[in-house]
Design a protein around this motif. Structure first.
Motif: not given
Length: 232
Positions: A3-28
């Motif tokens: 359910e968390l996965y579906y919420v994260a990739i939902g229409m509303v949260n997808l832009p922030l989810t992608i941005f957050l993934v990019i930031l995590v990759l940046y720090w890694l």
């Protein structure tokens, strides 16, 4: 978890989810690639080259990533700052490494949006954007509370001190015209690392933009450096 996965990739949260993934990759990338090649250099870029600046300086988004404004200066001259500069100072986007504060903000914003859309099951509806946009302000204040204790940490992390950077004699290209008591920032290279310092024209002489200048002196206890054209 599903359910968390579906919420994260939902229409509303997808832009922030992608941005957050990019930031995590940046720090890694910064941690593993940077530390793998040169541990000291990585620390110097993130921590040691932080330069205390008087709040009356001209600050843009790029400056904020590698400059630090002393709180007492900001409080004393707050009236001279524009709205965007006050925003950066108040919410700790200046005074801490910019990417650190940005990551914290996006994480809290994402969390608020995720929580709101999950509870109301609105992550795939237009109503969910109420939580998306409504989460910005609360996330900013949570970010401020969360990041404030780190100011002392990042300040004390520097075991060399900015006085060891050998700034005097360095050269750079002035991007903003200077004259009188006007202040601006100048990017110079110290040990191949770009840093920005707060500068003022020596003797108040007029210096046009795009002029190659040299750092010739420092105003003690102010972290302001005096510059003059190379062919002065």
């Amino acid at each position: 978890m599903k359910e968390l996965y579906y919420v994260a990739i939902g229409m509303v949260n997808l832009p922030l989810t992608i941005f957050l993934v990019i930031l995590v990759l940046y720090w890694l990338f910064s941690i593993f690639i940077g530390l793998d090649f040169d541990i000291d250099a990585d620390i110097d870029v993130e921590m040691d080259v932080e330069v205390d600046m008087d709040a009356s300086s001209s600050i843009d988004m790029q400056d904020a990533s590698n400059t630090e404004i002393k709180r007492e200066h900001a409080m004393r001259t707050r009236g001279k700052l524009n709205v965007f500069q006050v925003f950066l100072v108040y919410f700790n986007f200046v005074g801490l490494p910019f990417m650190f504060t940005l990551t914290a903000f996006v994480l809290f914003w994402w969390g608020i949006s995720m929580l709101g859309t999950s509870v109301t099951h609105s992550y795939n509806t237009t109503f969910g954007f109420v939580f998306f946009f409504g989460g910005i302000l609360p996330a900013l204040f949570v970010t401020k509370v969360f990041t404030t204790p780190f100011k002392a940490f990042f300040k004390n992390f520097n075991n060399k001190g900015e006085n060891t950077l050998e700034i005097l004699g360095r050269q750079g290209v002035l991007t903003t015209a200077l004259s009188g008591d006007k202040l601006t920032t100048l990017e110079i290279l110290v040990m191949d690392d770009p840093i920005k310092i707060l500068v003022q024209s020596k003797n108040g002489d007029s210096i046009p933009a795009n002029t190659t200048v040299e750092v010739v002196n420092e105003l003690k206890n102010k972290s302001i450096y005096l510059i003059q054209p190379i062919n002065y």
